[in-house]
Each structure stands twice: as C-alpha cells, then as structure tokens.
Design an enzyme around this catalytic site. Structure first.
Site, PDB file in Angstrom:
ATOM      1  N   ASP A  95      58.757  51.156  -6.846  1.00 46.04           N
ATOM      2  CA  ASP A  95      57.908  50.561  -7.880  1.00 46.04           C
ATOM      3  C   ASP A  95      57.734  49.061  -7.754  1.00 46.04           C
ATOM      4  O   ASP A  95      57.371  48.383  -8.711  1.00 46.04           O
ATOM      5  CB  ASP A  95      58.519  50.882  -9.246  1.00 46.04           C
ATOM      6  CG  ASP A  95      59.972  50.432  -9.333  1.00 46.04           C
ATOM      7  OD1 ASP A  95      60.388  49.596  -8.519  1.00 46.04           O
ATOM      8  OD2 ASP A  95      60.698  50.924 -10.224  1.00 46.04           O
ATOM      9  N   GLU A 117      59.955  58.606  -4.528  1.00 48.37           N
ATOM     10  CA  GLU A 117      60.475  58.236  -5.858  1.00 48.37           C
ATOM     11  C   GLU A 117      59.317  58.147  -6.859  1.00 48.37           C
ATOM     12  O   GLU A 117      59.150  57.152  -7.576  1.00 48.37           O
ATOM     13  CB  GLU A 117      61.282  56.938  -5.815  1.00 48.37           C
ATOM     14  CG  GLU A 117      62.255  56.795  -6.973  1.00 48.37           C
ATOM     15  CD  GLU A 117      63.083  55.510  -6.885  1.00 48.37           C
ATOM     16  OE1 GLU A 117      62.589  54.454  -7.307  1.00 48.37           O
ATOM     17  OE2 GLU A 117      64.225  55.580  -6.391  1.00 48.37           O
ATOM     18  N   GLU A 131      57.211  46.847 -12.916  1.00 47.06           N
ATOM     19  CA  GLU A 131      57.433  48.085 -12.163  1.00 47.06           C
ATOM     20  C   GLU A 131      56.770  49.314 -12.781  1.00 47.06           C
ATOM     21  O   GLU A 131      56.289  50.192 -12.056  1.00 47.06           O
ATOM     22  CB  GLU A 131      58.943  48.336 -11.992  1.00 47.06           C
ATOM     23  CG  GLU A 131      59.639  47.341 -11.064  1.00 47.06           C
ATOM     24  CD  GLU A 131      60.020  46.032 -11.745  1.00 47.06           C
ATOM     25  OE1 GLU A 131      59.794  45.899 -12.973  1.00 47.06           O
ATOM     26  OE2 GLU A 131      60.529  45.135 -11.047  1.00 47.06           O
ATOM     27  N   HIS A 208      68.980  41.338 -12.662  1.00 46.06           N
ATOM     28  CA  HIS A 208      67.888  40.601 -11.999  1.00 46.06           C
ATOM     29  C   HIS A 208      66.516  40.831 -12.630  1.00 46.06           C
ATOM     30  O   HIS A 208      65.555  40.163 -12.285  1.00 46.06           O
ATOM     31  CB  HIS A 208      67.803  40.999 -10.526  1.00 46.06           C
ATOM     32  CG  HIS A 208      67.283  42.390 -10.284  1.00 46.06           C
ATOM     33  ND1 HIS A 208      65.928  42.675 -10.243  1.00 46.06           N
ATOM     34  CD2 HIS A 208      67.905  43.560 -10.105  1.00 46.06           C
ATOM     35  CE1 HIS A 208      65.767  43.965 -10.034  1.00 46.06           C
ATOM     36  NE2 HIS A 208      66.949  44.533  -9.951  1.00 46.06           N
ATOM     37  N   ARG A 210      62.996  40.931 -14.280  1.00 47.42           N
ATOM     38  CA  ARG A 210      62.126  39.840 -14.784  1.00 47.42           C
ATOM     39  C   ARG A 210      62.134  39.767 -16.307  1.00 47.42           C
ATOM     40  O   ARG A 210      62.176  38.696 -16.892  1.00 47.42           O
ATOM     41  CB  ARG A 210      60.699  40.059 -14.294  1.00 47.42           C
ATOM     42  CG  ARG A 210      60.405  39.408 -12.960  1.00 47.42           C
ATOM     43  CD  ARG A 210      58.964  39.665 -12.545  1.00 47.42           C
ATOM     44  NE  ARG A 210      58.518  38.765 -11.488  1.00 47.42           N
ATOM     45  CZ  ARG A 210      58.907  38.838 -10.221  1.00 47.42           C
ATOM     46  NH1 ARG A 210      59.785  39.749  -9.840  1.00 47.42           N
ATOM     47  NH2 ARG A 210      58.458  37.985  -9.320  1.00 47.42           N
ATOM     48  N   HIS A 241      72.014  38.123  -7.482  1.00 50.32           N
ATOM     49  CA  HIS A 241      70.682  38.174  -6.868  1.00 50.32           C
ATOM     50  C   HIS A 241      70.277  36.756  -6.465  1.00 50.32           C
ATOM     51  O   HIS A 241      70.660  35.787  -7.125  1.00 50.32           O
ATOM     52  CB  HIS A 241      69.719  38.755  -7.912  1.00 50.32           C
ATOM     53  CG  HIS A 241      68.375  39.126  -7.374  1.00 50.32           C
ATOM     54  ND1 HIS A 241      67.436  38.191  -7.015  1.00 50.32           N
ATOM     55  CD2 HIS A 241      67.804  40.330  -7.145  1.00 50.32           C
ATOM     56  CE1 HIS A 241      66.340  38.800  -6.583  1.00 50.32           C
ATOM     57  NE2 HIS A 241      66.539  40.118  -6.645  1.00 50.32           N
TER      58      HIS A 241
HETATM   59  C1  UD1 Z   1      61.868  42.614  -6.743  1.00 47.29           C
HETATM   60  C2  UD1 Z   1      60.996  43.710  -7.364  1.00 47.29           C
HETATM   61  C3  UD1 Z   1      61.835  44.568  -8.300  1.00 47.29           C
HETATM   62  C4  UD1 Z   1      63.098  45.071  -7.636  1.00 47.29           C
HETATM   63  C5  UD1 Z   1      63.848  43.906  -7.002  1.00 47.29           C
HETATM   64  C6  UD1 Z   1      65.032  44.404  -6.216  1.00 47.29           C
HETATM   65  C7  UD1 Z   1      58.652  43.149  -7.797  1.00 47.29           C
HETATM   66  C8  UD1 Z   1      57.700  42.464  -8.695  1.00 47.29           C
HETATM   67  N1  UD1 Z   1      59.946  43.083  -8.154  1.00 47.29           N
HETATM   68  O1  UD1 Z   1      62.276  41.781  -7.815  1.00 47.29           O
HETATM   69  O2  UD1 Z   1      61.053  45.667  -8.722  1.00 47.29           O
HETATM   70  O3  UD1 Z   1      63.893  45.684  -8.606  1.00 47.29           O
HETATM   71  O4  UD1 Z   1      62.972  43.204  -6.119  1.00 47.29           O
HETATM   72  O5  UD1 Z   1      65.951  43.387  -5.983  1.00 47.29           O
HETATM   73  O6  UD1 Z   1      58.255  43.714  -6.811  1.00 47.29           O
HETATM   74  N2  UD1 Z   1      64.879  35.710  -3.343  1.00 47.29           N
HETATM   75  C9  UD1 Z   1      65.387  35.068  -2.238  1.00 47.29           C
HETATM   76  N3  UD1 Z   1      65.669  35.817  -1.105  1.00 47.29           N
HETATM   77  C10 UD1 Z   1      65.471  37.147  -1.048  1.00 47.29           C
HETATM   78  C11 UD1 Z   1      64.962  37.797  -2.183  1.00 47.29           C
HETATM   79  C12 UD1 Z   1      64.656  37.066  -3.320  1.00 47.29           C
HETATM   80  O7  UD1 Z   1      65.591  33.858  -2.244  1.00 47.29           O
HETATM   81  O8  UD1 Z   1      65.774  37.771  -0.004  1.00 47.29           O
HETATM   82  C13 UD1 Z   1      64.560  34.916  -4.569  1.00 47.29           C
HETATM   83  C14 UD1 Z   1      63.306  34.062  -4.421  1.00 47.29           C
HETATM   84  O9  UD1 Z   1      63.488  32.876  -5.103  1.00 47.29           O
HETATM   85  C15 UD1 Z   1      62.228  34.909  -5.108  1.00 47.29           C
HETATM   86  C16 UD1 Z   1      63.039  35.532  -6.232  1.00 47.29           C
HETATM   87  O10 UD1 Z   1      64.319  35.805  -5.669  1.00 47.29           O
HETATM   88  O11 UD1 Z   1      61.156  34.129  -5.548  1.00 47.29           O
HETATM   89  C17 UD1 Z   1      62.446  36.798  -6.807  1.00 47.29           C
HETATM   90  O12 UD1 Z   1      62.085  37.711  -5.776  1.00 47.29           O
HETATM   91  P1  UD1 Z   1      60.887  38.773  -6.037  1.00 47.29           P
HETATM   92  O13 UD1 Z   1      60.775  39.679  -4.862  1.00 47.29           O
HETATM   93  O14 UD1 Z   1      59.661  38.060  -6.479  1.00 47.29           O
HETATM   94  O15 UD1 Z   1      61.397  39.572  -7.296  1.00 47.29           O
HETATM   95  P2  UD1 Z   1      62.777  40.314  -7.560  1.00 47.29           P
HETATM   96  O16 UD1 Z   1      63.299  39.829  -8.866  1.00 47.29           O
HETATM   97  O17 UD1 Z   1      63.641  40.228  -6.364  1.00 47.29           O
HETATM   98  N1  UDP Z   2      72.947  46.369  -3.655  1.00 43.64           N
HETATM   99  C1  UDP Z   2      73.491  45.818  -2.500  1.00 43.64           C
HETATM  100  N2  UDP Z   2      74.153  44.609  -2.578  1.00 43.64           N
HETATM  101  C2  UDP Z   2      74.278  43.928  -3.739  1.00 43.64           C
HETATM  102  C3  UDP Z   2      73.691  44.487  -4.920  1.00 43.64           C
HETATM  103  C4  UDP Z   2      73.038  45.701  -4.839  1.00 43.64           C
HETATM  104  O1  UDP Z   2      73.403  46.409  -1.425  1.00 43.64           O
HETATM  105  O2  UDP Z   2      74.886  42.842  -3.748  1.00 43.64           O
HETATM  106  C5  UDP Z   2      72.220  47.656  -3.567  1.00 43.64           C
HETATM  107  C6  UDP Z   2      72.630  48.717  -4.554  1.00 43.64           C
HETATM  108  O3  UDP Z   2      73.674  49.534  -4.045  1.00 43.64           O
HETATM  109  C7  UDP Z   2      71.344  49.497  -4.777  1.00 43.64           C
HETATM  110  C8  UDP Z   2      70.272  48.460  -4.559  1.00 43.64           C
HETATM  111  O4  UDP Z   2      70.867  47.380  -3.862  1.00 43.64           O
HETATM  112  O5  UDP Z   2      71.160  50.519  -3.814  1.00 43.64           O
HETATM  113  C9  UDP Z   2      69.731  48.018  -5.875  1.00 43.64           C
HETATM  114  O6  UDP Z   2      68.928  46.909  -5.708  1.00 43.64           O
HETATM  115  P1  UDP Z   2      68.436  46.020  -6.922  1.00 43.64           P
HETATM  116  O7  UDP Z   2      69.371  46.132  -8.058  1.00 43.64           O
HETATM  117  O8  UDP Z   2      68.166  44.672  -6.340  1.00 43.64           O
HETATM  118  O9  UDP Z   2      67.013  46.669  -7.250  1.00 43.64           O
HETATM  119  P2  UDP Z   2      66.544  47.884  -8.188  1.00 43.64           P
HETATM  120  O10 UDP Z   2      67.290  49.101  -7.783  1.00 43.64           O
HETATM  121  O11 UDP Z   2      66.785  47.464  -9.595  1.00 43.64           O
HETATM  122  O12 UDP Z   2      65.080  47.962  -7.890  1.00 43.64           O
END
Ligand code: UD1
Ligand code: UDP
Length: 369
Positions: A95, A117, A131, A208, A210, A241
């Site tokens: 999602d 999913e 999402e 994490h 939003r 995160h």
């Molecule tokens: C995204 C997804 C969310 C999912 C989550 C899993 C969207 C809108 N959101 O949210 O559905 O649950 O991923 O973790 O698609 N960042 C880094 N390095 C990384 C990843 C993230 O620095 O490798 C930081 C950056 O500042 C970035 C912020 O995290 O701007 C947010 O990342 P983003 O992918 O926009 O949203 P998530 O909150 O990670």
């Molecule tokens: N996870 C990981 N390392 C971490 C935190 C989470 O590998 O430090 C894994 C966790 O086991 C799960 C997935 O990441 O499979 C969940 O990711 P996240 O919570 O970022 O996203 P969501 O599932 O909410 O989309």
C-alpha cells in the site's frame, strides 16, 4: 512469460523477496526486478539479506520527499522500464506510494497487474494515510488480487470485485519470517547480546506512520516512558525509522534513558529474532501486526484503526489508540497481570502456511500466457 516485480520500501522488499526468490526457480518465467528505491538504506538492507540484485534501480529517494515527488518520480521512471521490458505482468505489493505509482504506470501501458496483499481495508481513507487510498486506487486497476486472508477477500467482494479475480494466498511475510527465525540466534550487535531477555521484560517498539507524527507519537512515547519508570525490570529496544521527524520526537521524549535503547533500523534477521526474544511489542507498523502473532508476542497497536483485525480477533493484538492514558493503562495491565499476559501471548497465524509465494506463482502460471 515476463514478470516485472516492482517495489520501493523496506516492507515491500521483505514481502516480495520470497516471490522473487521462488520465481528464480521457474524456467518459464523471466524474472525482472525494478526497485523505485523510495527508501534507500532501509531497502538496501533487505536486498543484501535476500541477495536480490535489481535489474532496474530508479533511485528516486530524496530526504524529506513529499508524496507528490515519490509518485511523479516513480511514475516517470517506471514508464520507461515498462516500455523497454514489455512485461506480461507487473507485480506490486502492499500500500505504499510506490505501489500506486507502479499500478498506474502499468495501467497506462495496458500491462496486466497483480496486487500482492490485496483487500486490506481500515475503512478510513485518512488512516493509515495515504496507504488506505493507495490500496483502493491500486485495486481498481488490478487484474489479479492476491488476498492474504478470507476477510480480505470479503472486503474486495463487498466492493464489487469479481470472485474469479481474487485469490486467497496467505501473506508472503510468513514465508520471509520462516526463512530468518533461528533458535538460539546470536546478534552481531553487542548491545542486543548484552540484554538479559530471560530476567528482563523487553518491549520492542517501532513507530513511523505519517498520521501519528506529532502529538500522537509524543503520547505513545510518553506512555512507554511511564511504563519504564514504573517497572524496574522493563527495557525498551526501539530501532528508529530513518525519518528525522520520528527521530526528533524519540530523542526529545526518551532523552538518553538508560533502559530505553534507541538503535538504528536493524536488518530483518536480527529484527525478527529480537521480536522472538522480546516480551511484548508496541507498534504502529503494518508488518509487525502480522509477525508478532506468529511469534506469540502480545502487540499493542498504537493506531486509531487497523486494516489487520486478524491478530485482534485471535486475541494476540489490541488496538489501543494514541492517547497516552489508554496506552499506559494497557501496558500497565500487561506488565503486572500474568493471566492477562498469557491470554495474549498465544502463537496464532492467521496469515497462511508460509507458502504464499508458491500459491501466487501457481496462479500466475495458470492465468497468464
Ligand atoms: C513509507 C510508506 C509507508 C510504509 C513505510 C515503511 C508511503 C507514502 N509510505 O513510509 O506506507 O509503511 O514506508 O517503512 O509510501 N528515510 C531515509 N532513508 C530510508 C528511508 C526513509 O532517510 O531508507 C527518511 C527520509 O527522510 C524520508 C522519510 O524517511 O523522507 C520518509 O520516507 P517515505 O518513504 O516518504 O515514508 P515512510 O514514512 O518511510
Ligand atoms: N523491520 C526491520 N528492521 C527494523 C524494523 C522493522 O527489518 O528495524 C521489518 C519488520 O520485521 C517488518 C517490516 O520491517 O517486516 C515492517 O516495516 P515498517 O514498519 O517500516 O512498515 P509497514 O509494515 O508499517 O508498512
């Protein structure tokens, strides 16, 4: 048959990895992997673990990226990859914004779409945000809905999707989980090896979402802090995160507490083995709500709604909202009342038999020519 698998974030990579690795075993499938790299470090951690070398890497990640930036950069990059590779099927998972952009890019090129999913619904378009909308928008364009559970199938039927396009497969997260959990796992991280999991009550925490950033997240962290201060035997491990907005709140509330360990995102293997050794889980994550019930760990879901009610119905998860008082009350209960704890600490697995990838590939082979 050409299958183009698209993913961009940590959880998509974890849940797509078993499909990609299983497809590699089929001669009749040309397995093309494209990562948008919506996440960078958190995605690369998973690619390394599962030894996946993407054929295309759009490298769209930018710190502080907006939803519009993710969508447009992914859409543009994917258009080119789809035109070049001409796949028979494009697979997306979950999602995230990568999923929506991936489905839209395929739809524009009239390429068939498989949604892994599919059918999860919270019923509130703003929670989880964005999402819930991504799932619904993707569903509209999807040819094959791979629903993890019967409940997810029913959600899709209620929205009018034809039965013959829906396949209940289980969730591939269980396939991935079975691959990494080990008895007597030893961490590489010294800090984790030094924790006395037998005599302490370790809370594994992640946050994490939003819609939680701001006051709700402060409430969650304050409730956990109160529990740590009340119970000497409680320790917290919080792999934070990489989002700086999350980090700032965590550092502000927890402020170097000796029993609250704020660590970097862990690789999937140490993370899940840490969950297996922990006492309970506090999270707003989607994936953790699926993994924790399988490992028999009580989960307090710090959100207002969930699209994953299966763990709650099974009794392993509780939806506790984002008010400090309510979260603290539930934590207090689990930490003080042994019966309450054991009632929730039941290993249940509503998410399939660990063979979801195989089920999905069987459907693809039977339906795409
Ligand atoms: C995204 C997804 C969310 C999912 C989550 C899993 C969207 C809108 N959101 O949210 O559905 O649950 O991923 O973790 O698609 N960042 C880094 N390095 C990384 C990843 C993230 O620095 O490798 C930081 C950056 O500042 C970035 C912020 O995290 O701007 C947010 O990342 P983003 O992918 O926009 O949203 P998530 O909150 O990670
Ligand atoms: N996870 C990981 N390392 C971490 C935190 C989470 O590998 O430090 C894994 C966790 O086991 C799960 C997935 O990441 O499979 C969940 O990711 P996240 O919570 O970022 O996203 P969501 O599932 O909410 O989309």
């Amino acid at each position: 048959m050409k299958v183009l698998t698209v993913f961009g974030t940590r959880p998509e990579a974890i849940k797509m990895a078993p499909i990609v690795k299983t497809m590699e075993q089929y001669e009749e499938i040309e397995n093309i992997v494209c990562v948008t790299a919506q996440h960078r470090q958190m995605l690369d951690q998973v690619l390394n673990l599962f030894d996946i070398k993407p054929d295309y890497d759009l490298n769209i990640f930018k710190p502080g990226q907006t939803l519009t930036e993710i969508t447009t950069r992914a859409l543009k990059g994917l258009e080119e990859v789809i035109i070049e590779t001409k796949p028979d099927l494009l697979l997306v998972q979950g999602d995230t914004t990568t999923v929506f952009a991936g489905a839209l890019a395929a739809f524009y090129q009239k390429v068939k779409i498989g949604h892994v999913e599919a059918g999860l619904r919270s019923g509130n378009i703003y929670s989880p945000y964005p999402e819930e909308a991504n799932r619904k928008l993707t569903g509209i364009m999807t040819d094959f809905h791979f629903a993890p559970t019967e409940r997810n199938r029913q959600n899709l039927l209620r929205e009018g999707y034809p039965d013959e396009k829906i396949f209940v497969t289980g969730n591939t997260v269980i396939d991935a989980l079975f691959h990494v959990i080990k008895e007597d796992y030893v961490f590489e991280e010294e800090l984790l090896n030094n924790i006395d999991f037998k005599n302490k009550k370790v809370i594994l925490m992640t946050a994490h979402r939003r819609e939680n950033i701001g006051k709700p997240m402060e409430n969650i962290f304050n409730a956990v802090l109160r529990a740590v201060e009340k119970y000497e035997e409680v320790e917290v491990v919080f792999p934070i995160h990489l989002n700086p907005k999350v980090r700032n709140i965590a550092y502000k509330v927890f402020d170097n507490h000796p029993r609250i360990h704020l660590v970097e995102p862990l690789d999937y293997e140490p993370f899940t083995n840490l969950m297996a050794k922990s006492h309970l889980v506090v999270t707003d994550s989607g994936g953790l709500q699926e993994e924790a019930p399988s490992l028999g760990k009580p989960v307090l879901v710090v959100r207002e709604e969930t699209e994953r009610p299966e763990g709650i119905i099974a009794g392993t998860a509780k939806l506790v909202g984002t008010l400090e008082e309510n979260i603290f009350r539930e934590l207090d209960l689990l930490l003080s009342d042994h019966n309450e704890y054991t009632k929730m600490a039941n290993a249940v697995n509503p998410y399939g038999d660990g063979k979801a990838s195989k089920h999905i590939i069987d459907v693809i082979l039977q339906n795409i020519r």
